[in-house]
Design a protein around this motif. Structure first.
Motif, short mmCIF file in Angstrom:
data_model
loop_
_atom_site.label_atom_id
_atom_site.label_comp_id
_atom_site.label_asym_id
_atom_site.label_seq_id
_atom_site.Cartn_x
_atom_site.Cartn_y
_atom_site.Cartn_z
N LYS A 83 0.88 -1.16 0.00
CA LYS A 83 0.00 0.00 0.00
C LYS A 83 0.91 1.21 0.00
O LYS A 83 2.10 1.10 0.27
CB LYS A 83 -0.95 0.01 1.20
CG LYS A 83 -0.29 0.09 2.54
CD LYS A 83 -1.33 0.06 3.63
CE LYS A 83 -0.64 0.07 4.99
NZ LYS A 83 -1.61 0.01 6.08
N ILE A 85 1.09 4.92 1.59
CA ILE A 85 0.41 5.86 2.47
C ILE A 85 0.22 7.20 1.76
O ILE A 85 0.96 7.54 0.83
CB ILE A 85 1.16 6.06 3.81
CG1 ILE A 85 2.53 6.69 3.59
CG2 ILE A 85 1.26 4.78 4.60
CD1 ILE A 85 3.15 7.25 4.86
N ARG A 86 -0.75 7.91 2.19
CA ARG A 86 -1.06 9.23 1.63
C ARG A 86 0.14 10.14 1.88
O ARG A 86 0.60 10.26 3.01
CB ARG A 86 -2.31 9.76 2.31
CG ARG A 86 -2.85 10.99 1.71
CD ARG A 86 -4.09 11.43 2.48
NE ARG A 86 -4.75 12.45 1.77
CZ ARG A 86 -6.03 12.43 1.43
NH1 ARG A 86 -6.79 11.42 1.77
NH2 ARG A 86 -6.55 13.42 0.75
N TRP A 130 -6.25 -2.05 -8.37
CA TRP A 130 -5.43 -1.39 -7.37
C TRP A 130 -5.29 0.07 -7.74
O TRP A 130 -4.31 0.48 -8.35
CB TRP A 130 -4.07 -2.07 -7.23
CG TRP A 130 -3.38 -1.72 -5.96
CD1 TRP A 130 -3.92 -1.62 -4.72
CD2 TRP A 130 -1.99 -1.43 -5.79
NE1 TRP A 130 -2.96 -1.29 -3.80
CE2 TRP A 130 -1.76 -1.18 -4.43
CE3 TRP A 130 -0.92 -1.38 -6.67
CZ2 TRP A 130 -0.51 -0.86 -3.93
CZ3 TRP A 130 0.32 -1.06 -6.17
CH2 TRP A 130 0.52 -0.81 -4.81
N TRP A 166 -4.88 6.88 -6.01
CA TRP A 166 -5.75 7.98 -5.59
C TRP A 166 -4.96 9.28 -5.61
O TRP A 166 -3.79 9.30 -5.22
CB TRP A 166 -6.27 7.74 -4.18
CG TRP A 166 -7.27 6.64 -4.10
CD1 TRP A 166 -7.02 5.31 -3.91
CD2 TRP A 166 -8.68 6.78 -4.20
NE1 TRP A 166 -8.19 4.60 -3.90
CE2 TRP A 166 -9.23 5.48 -4.08
CE3 TRP A 166 -9.53 7.85 -4.40
CZ2 TRP A 166 -10.59 5.25 -4.14
CZ3 TRP A 166 -10.90 7.62 -4.46
CH2 TRP A 166 -11.41 6.34 -4.34
N GLU A 207 -11.30 13.59 -4.03
CA GLU A 207 -10.38 12.49 -4.24
C GLU A 207 -10.83 11.69 -5.46
O GLU A 207 -11.99 11.30 -5.55
CB GLU A 207 -10.33 11.60 -2.99
CG GLU A 207 -9.83 12.35 -1.78
CD GLU A 207 -9.95 11.57 -0.47
OE1 GLU A 207 -10.57 10.49 -0.45
OE2 GLU A 207 -9.43 12.08 0.53
N SER A 264 -9.74 8.46 -8.34
CA SER A 264 -8.91 7.25 -8.44
C SER A 264 -8.75 6.84 -9.89
O SER A 264 -9.59 7.16 -10.74
CB SER A 264 -9.51 6.11 -7.63
OG SER A 264 -10.74 5.70 -8.19
N TRP A 307 -1.95 8.28 -3.05
CA TRP A 307 -1.83 7.08 -2.23
C TRP A 307 -2.49 5.90 -2.94
O TRP A 307 -3.17 6.06 -3.95
CB TRP A 307 -2.46 7.29 -0.86
CG TRP A 307 -3.96 7.48 -0.89
CD1 TRP A 307 -4.91 6.53 -0.66
CD2 TRP A 307 -4.67 8.70 -1.17
NE1 TRP A 307 -6.17 7.07 -0.78
CE2 TRP A 307 -6.05 8.41 -1.10
CE3 TRP A 307 -4.29 10.00 -1.49
CZ2 TRP A 307 -7.03 9.36 -1.32
CZ3 TRP A 307 -5.26 10.95 -1.72
CH2 TRP A 307 -6.62 10.63 -1.63
N ARG A 308 -2.25 4.71 -2.38
CA ARG A 308 -2.92 3.48 -2.80
C ARG A 308 -3.30 2.72 -1.55
O ARG A 308 -2.51 2.64 -0.61
CB ARG A 308 -2.01 2.59 -3.65
CG ARG A 308 -1.73 3.11 -5.03
CD ARG A 308 -0.87 2.10 -5.77
NE ARG A 308 -0.38 2.57 -7.03
CZ ARG A 308 -0.93 2.31 -8.22
NH1 ARG A 308 -2.03 1.57 -8.28
NH2 ARG A 308 -0.40 2.76 -9.32
N ASP A 309 -4.49 2.12 -1.55
CA ASP A 309 -4.88 1.22 -0.47
C ASP A 309 -4.14 -0.10 -0.67
O ASP A 309 -3.39 -0.27 -1.63
CB ASP A 309 -6.39 1.04 -0.47
CG ASP A 309 -7.12 2.36 -0.20
OD1 ASP A 309 -6.61 3.19 0.58
OD2 ASP A 309 -8.20 2.56 -0.79
N GLU A 310 -4.37 -1.06 0.19
CA GLU A 310 -3.63 -2.32 0.12
C GLU A 310 -3.96 -3.12 -1.14
O GLU A 310 -5.12 -3.24 -1.52
CB GLU A 310 -3.93 -3.17 1.36
CG GLU A 310 -3.10 -4.43 1.42
CD GLU A 310 -3.26 -5.18 2.72
OE1 GLU A 310 -3.23 -6.42 2.69
OE2 GLU A 310 -3.42 -4.52 3.78
N LYS A 317 -4.69 -6.37 -2.64
CA LYS A 317 -5.23 -7.59 -2.04
C LYS A 317 -4.63 -8.86 -2.61
O LYS A 317 -4.44 -9.84 -1.89
CB LYS A 317 -6.76 -7.63 -2.21
CG LYS A 317 -7.47 -6.46 -1.57
CD LYS A 317 -7.31 -6.47 -0.07
CE LYS A 317 -8.11 -5.33 0.54
NZ LYS A 317 -7.80 -5.09 1.92
#
Length: 186
Positions: free
Chosen positions: A93, A95-96, A118, A121, A129, A131, A150-153, A155
């Protein structure tokens, strides 16, 4: 500077490179990984897991080759700073954050999609925001020092991408061309 870029902090660029070029670059990364030529990304503190290369020759070639195109997109002349390519692994991930001076104008270029979406953002100046799920060859150009991104996790699966970084030739960050300050870090 391009008004749309200033208004949004980003420009979406479909087909920034061809799909075949994206595939060739991704395959180069996988060959380097098999040869144990890539480094673990040291930034686990910000959630990155993967193998990377700073200024790999094929990516420096792309960085330099795209200077005029990026200048036209920005509406101002740019200078190259560096290229950073990575094979992101599951659990990654981002972080922002905003970036250092050498990343004033940044492009995230997808070389090979992950098995699961994935998105990258980016925060616009109005705090909205947005994406992006990029296809191979697509890019997002964004103001790396201004725009939170940023990017979230991730998966599952992996994603191969390259970041191409530039500075405005006549801007306050122009001293970061060719990532000159990186040379003096210990």
């Amino acid at each position: 500077m391009n008004q749309q870029l200033l208004d949004n902090n980003y420009l979406s660029i479909p087909n920034f490179i061809s799909v075949s070029e994206a595939n060739e670059l991704a395959e180069w990364m996988f060959r380097q990984e098999k040869l144990n030529e890539l480094q673990e990304d040291p930034r686990h503190d910000i959630g990155l897991y993967g193998k990377a290369v700073y200024n790999g020759i094929p990516f420096v070639n792309l960085l330099v080759k795209k200077v005029l195109e990026v200048s036209k997109l920005c509406g101002e002349d740019v200078l190259p700073t560096y290229a950073y390519s990575i094979i992101y692994k599951e659990r990654s991930k981002l972080i922002r954050h905003t970036d250092r001076d050498a990343c004033e104008i940044s492009l995230s270029v997808n070389l090979q999609k992950s098995e699961s979406p994935w998105p990258l953002w980016i925060q616009k100046p109005n705090k909205e925001e947005v994406s992006f799920n990029l296809e191979p060859g697509d890019a997002v150009l964004y103001l790396g020092c201004e725009a939170d991104h940023w990017r979230d996790e991730l998966k599952s699966g992996s994603l191969v991408q390259v970041f191409l970084h530039y500075v405005l030739t006549n801007g306050s960050r122009s001293k970061a061309f060719f990532d000159i300050n990186k040379l003096f870090e210990s």
